[in-house]
Design an enzyme around this catalytic site. Structure first.
Site, PDB file in Angstrom:
ATOM      1  N   PRO A  38       0.827  -1.214   0.000  1.00  0.00           N
ATOM      2  CG  PRO A  38      -0.037  -1.064   2.167  1.00  0.00           C
ATOM      3  CD  PRO A  38       0.723  -1.977   1.255  1.00  0.00           C
ATOM      4  CG  ASP A  39      -0.578   5.058  -1.813  1.00  0.00           C
ATOM      5  OD1 ASP A  39      -1.421   4.801  -0.922  1.00  0.00           O
ATOM      6  OD2 ASP A  39      -0.850   5.714  -2.828  1.00  0.00           O
ATOM      7  CG  PHE A  40       3.064   6.264   3.063  1.00  0.00           C
ATOM      8  CD1 PHE A  40       3.301   5.637   4.271  1.00  0.00           C
ATOM      9  CD2 PHE A  40       3.989   6.091   2.036  1.00  0.00           C
ATOM     10  CE1 PHE A  40       4.432   4.864   4.465  1.00  0.00           C
ATOM     11  CE2 PHE A  40       5.131   5.327   2.221  1.00  0.00           C
ATOM     12  CZ  PHE A  40       5.345   4.704   3.440  1.00  0.00           C
ATOM     13  NE  ARG A  41       1.427  12.175   3.061  1.00  0.00           N
ATOM     14  CZ  ARG A  41       2.647  11.656   3.159  1.00  0.00           C
ATOM     15  NH1 ARG A  41       3.100  10.862   2.203  1.00  0.00           N
ATOM     16  NH2 ARG A  41       3.417  11.920   4.197  1.00  0.00           N
ATOM     17  CD  GLN A 112       9.285  10.611  -1.705  1.00  0.00           C
ATOM     18  OE1 GLN A 112       8.791  11.328  -0.840  1.00  0.00           O
ATOM     19  NE2 GLN A 112       8.737  10.493  -2.891  1.00  0.00           N
ATOM     20  CG  ASN A 113       9.023   3.716  -2.864  1.00  0.00           C
ATOM     21  OD1 ASN A 113       8.412   4.648  -2.334  1.00  0.00           O
ATOM     22  ND2 ASN A 113       8.749   3.276  -4.069  1.00  0.00           N
ATOM     23  CG  ASP A 115       9.531  -1.019  -2.010  1.00  0.00           C
ATOM     24  OD1 ASP A 115      10.611  -0.842  -2.607  1.00  0.00           O
ATOM     25  OD2 ASP A 115       8.449  -0.544  -2.407  1.00  0.00           O
ATOM     26  CG  HIS A 132      12.178   9.020   2.849  1.00  0.00           C
ATOM     27  ND1 HIS A 132      10.880   9.220   2.459  1.00  0.00           N
ATOM     28  CD2 HIS A 132      12.757  10.255   2.848  1.00  0.00           C
ATOM     29  CE1 HIS A 132      10.684  10.523   2.228  1.00  0.00           C
ATOM     30  NE2 HIS A 132      11.809  11.158   2.448  1.00  0.00           N
ATOM     31  CB  CYS A 143      24.650   1.902  22.112  1.00  0.00           C
ATOM     32  SG  CYS A 143      24.248   0.255  21.468  1.00  0.00           S
ATOM     33  CB  CYS A 164      20.248  -2.670  21.984  1.00  0.00           C
ATOM     34  SG  CYS A 164      22.026  -2.707  21.761  1.00  0.00           S
ATOM     35  N   GLY A 205       4.775   8.155  -9.094  1.00  0.00           N
ATOM     36  CA  GLY A 205       4.145   7.553  -7.916  1.00  0.00           C
ATOM     37  C   GLY A 205       4.468   8.202  -6.582  1.00  0.00           C
ATOM     38  CB  THR A 206       6.185  10.642  -5.074  1.00  0.00           C
ATOM     39  OG1 THR A 206       6.264  11.439  -3.881  1.00  0.00           O
ATOM     40  CG2 THR A 206       6.726  11.439  -6.255  1.00  0.00           C
ATOM     41  CD  GLU A 232      -2.773  12.683  -5.719  1.00  0.00           C
ATOM     42  OE1 GLU A 232      -3.867  13.183  -5.448  1.00  0.00           O
ATOM     43  OE2 GLU A 232      -1.942  12.319  -4.870  1.00  0.00           O
ATOM     44  CB  CYS A 250       3.257   4.862 -12.554  1.00  0.00           C
ATOM     45  SG  CYS A 250       3.329   3.672 -11.227  1.00  0.00           S
TER      46      CYS A 250
HETATM   47  P1  OAD Z   1       2.145   8.835  -0.923  1.00  0.00           P
HETATM   48  O1  OAD Z   1       1.232   7.760  -0.470  1.00  0.00           O
HETATM   49  O2  OAD Z   1       2.127  10.115  -0.189  1.00  0.00           O
HETATM   50  O3  OAD Z   1       1.839   9.168  -2.455  1.00  0.00           O
HETATM   51  C1  OAD Z   1       1.701   8.160  -3.423  1.00  0.00           C
HETATM   52  C2  OAD Z   1       1.298   8.812  -4.737  1.00  0.00           C
HETATM   53  O4  OAD Z   1       1.267   7.811  -5.739  1.00  0.00           O
HETATM   54  C3  OAD Z   1      -0.073   9.465  -4.699  1.00  0.00           C
HETATM   55  O5  OAD Z   1      -0.032  10.692  -5.391  1.00  0.00           O
HETATM   56  C4  OAD Z   1      -0.971   8.447  -5.433  1.00  0.00           C
HETATM   57  O6  OAD Z   1      -2.040   9.063  -6.115  1.00  0.00           O
HETATM   58  C5  OAD Z   1       0.014   7.855  -6.407  1.00  0.00           C
HETATM   59  N1  OAD Z   1      -0.267   6.462  -6.822  1.00  0.00           N
HETATM   60  C6  OAD Z   1      -0.701   5.415  -6.085  1.00  0.00           C
HETATM   61  N2  OAD Z   1      -0.784   4.296  -6.821  1.00  0.00           N
HETATM   62  C7  OAD Z   1      -0.402   4.633  -8.083  1.00  0.00           C
HETATM   63  C8  OAD Z   1      -0.270   3.931  -9.325  1.00  0.00           C
HETATM   64  N3  OAD Z   1      -0.538   2.618  -9.428  1.00  0.00           N
HETATM   65  N4  OAD Z   1       0.148   4.613 -10.399  1.00  0.00           N
HETATM   66  C9  OAD Z   1       0.443   5.950 -10.317  1.00  0.00           C
HETATM   67  N5  OAD Z   1       0.335   6.661  -9.187  1.00  0.00           N
HETATM   68  C10 OAD Z   1      -0.065   6.017  -8.082  1.00  0.00           C
HETATM   69  O7  OAD Z   1       3.619   8.192  -0.981  1.00  0.00           O
HETATM   70  P2  OAD Z   1       5.025   8.951  -1.065  1.00  0.00           P
HETATM   71  O8  OAD Z   1       4.926  10.160  -1.910  1.00  0.00           O
HETATM   72  O9  OAD Z   1       6.033   7.948  -1.406  1.00  0.00           O
HETATM   73  O10 OAD Z   1       8.001   8.451   4.605  1.00  0.00           O
HETATM   74  O11 OAD Z   1       5.210   9.388   0.456  1.00  0.00           O
HETATM   75  C11 OAD Z   1       6.363  10.067   0.842  1.00  0.00           C
HETATM   76  C12 OAD Z   1       6.792   9.665   2.236  1.00  0.00           C
HETATM   77  O12 OAD Z   1       5.718   9.840   3.148  1.00  0.00           O
HETATM   78  C13 OAD Z   1       7.157   8.216   2.383  1.00  0.00           C
HETATM   79  O13 OAD Z   1       8.494   7.958   2.010  1.00  0.00           O
HETATM   80  C14 OAD Z   1       6.922   7.938   3.831  1.00  0.00           C
HETATM   81  C15 OAD Z   1       5.686   8.748   4.081  1.00  0.00           C
HETATM   82  O14 OAD Z   1       5.565   9.276   5.355  1.00  0.00           O
HETATM   83  C16 OAD Z   1       8.655   7.604   5.423  1.00  0.00           C
HETATM   84  O15 OAD Z   1       8.400   6.438   5.520  1.00  0.00           O
HETATM   85  C17 OAD Z   1       9.760   8.219   6.158  1.00  0.00           C
END
Ligand code: OAD
Length: 273
Positions: A38-41, A112-113, A115, A132, A143, A164, A205-206, A232, A250
């Site tokens: 899953p993504d985050f947002r 930023q991934n 994985d 990240h 430590c 630890c 994809g960010t 988006e 993507c």
């Molecule tokens: P986000 O979840 O914030 O954004 C993912 C983006 O990818 C969104 O704009 C979605 O619309 C888009 N998306 C999802 N699936 C897609 C697909 N199949 N094809 C095209 N676009 C797609 O994720 P990041 O931008 O990576 O930090 O988030 C940035 C950071 O926020 C992460 O590295 C994480 C989080 O807090 C840490 O873990 C430190």
């Protein structure tokens, strides 16, 4: 540097003409959703929308260092889902970036991934900046003693919190992923110049919500073409004359670009291997 028009065909011509030899790619969680991570947002499917059960003050707290020191359990409840392993395979988008590298066109990938799918796709480690961090290594937050990978794997599989094991320490162990409140790895700052040298920028994809990463697409000259592969519109993409917006999945966008480049068969074959 200019494109004849704002289209993938024009981007492909630009690459084929040899004008793009320092391609810089910037990626986020959206390139791994097709792998099942899953993504985050994203509103319904994103991790932050699905953390209610963990009783967090706000979703981002799961990656917040201060919160982790008080309560590491929510992070470890989540780590099991995110932990790299044979379960997840690189996507078409990852493989496309590996093809760019194979053809000597990839100047740098900033991801930023966490994985590790970039490495799994065969992108050379010296072309990857894990901005990240990643789950590849872990250490004690007090430590800094490294913690063994096989042991970590066991803890994560049981959603337990590792501590630890150095004499008398007992500090919390955390993967070397960058939490809110922590500095980015030095590699990010050492390699940031590569983003300025880009002659073509691909953003994939960010949501570009997290700084300083979100500033990367603005570092090159504004005449440098930028292509966004995303569900988006994000950041300042779309505001410059040579921005090409490929809104949608993507992998689908990348396949279209591969078609225009005549790389489609190679892409599919490499992805299936
Ligand atoms: P986000 O979840 O914030 O954004 C993912 C983006 O990818 C969104 O704009 C979605 O619309 C888009 N998306 C999802 N699936 C897609 C697909 N199949 N094809 C095209 N676009 C797609 O994720 P990041 O931008 O990576 O930090 O988030 C940035 C950071 O926020 C992460 O590295 C994480 C989080 O807090 C840490 O873990 C430190």
């Amino acid at each position: 540097l200019t494109l004849s028009e704002r289209s993938l065909a024009a981007v492909a011509d630009f690459i084929k003409s040899g004008k793009a030899r320092r391609i810089v790619v910037m990626t986020g969680a959206g390139i791994s959703t097709a792998a099942g991570i899953p993504d985050f947002r994203s509103p319904d499917t994103g991790l932050y929308a699905n953390l209610a059960a963990l009783n967090l003050p706000e979703p981002e707290a799961v990656f917040d260092l201060t919160f982790f020191c008080e309560n590491p359990r929510p992070f470890y409840a989540l780590a099991r889902e995110l932990y790299p392993g044979a379960r997840y395979r690189p996507t078409v988008s990852h493989v496309f970036i590996a093809l760019l590298a194979r053809k000597g066109l990839l100047h740098m990938l900033f991801t930023q991934n966490i994985d590790c799918l970039e490495r799994a796709a065969g992108i050379p480690p010296d072309r990857i900046v894990e901005a990240h961090g990643s789950f590849a290594t872990q250490r004690c937050i007090d430590c800094k003693e490294p913690f063994e990978e096989a042991r970590m794997r066991d803890f994560v599989a049981r959603a337990e919190v590792p501590r630890c094991e150095r004499d008398g320490c007992g500090g919390l162990v955390k993967p070397d992923i960058v939490f809110f409140g922590e500095a980015l790895p030095s590699a990010f700052f050492e390699q940031i110049g590569k983003a300025k040298e880009a002659d073509l920028i691909l953003v994939m994809g960010t949501s570009l919500q997290v700084h300083p990463f979100a500033g990367l697409p603005n570092m090159a000259d504004e005449k440098v073409p930028r292509v966004l592969f995303n569900l988006e519109q994000v950041g300042s993409l779309g505001t410059q004359a040579d921005d090409v917006m490929v809104l949608g999945d993507c992998d689908a966008g990348v396949r279209k670009l591969a078609d225009e480049l005549g790389w489609r068969d190679e892409l599919e074959k490499t992805w299936r291997e």
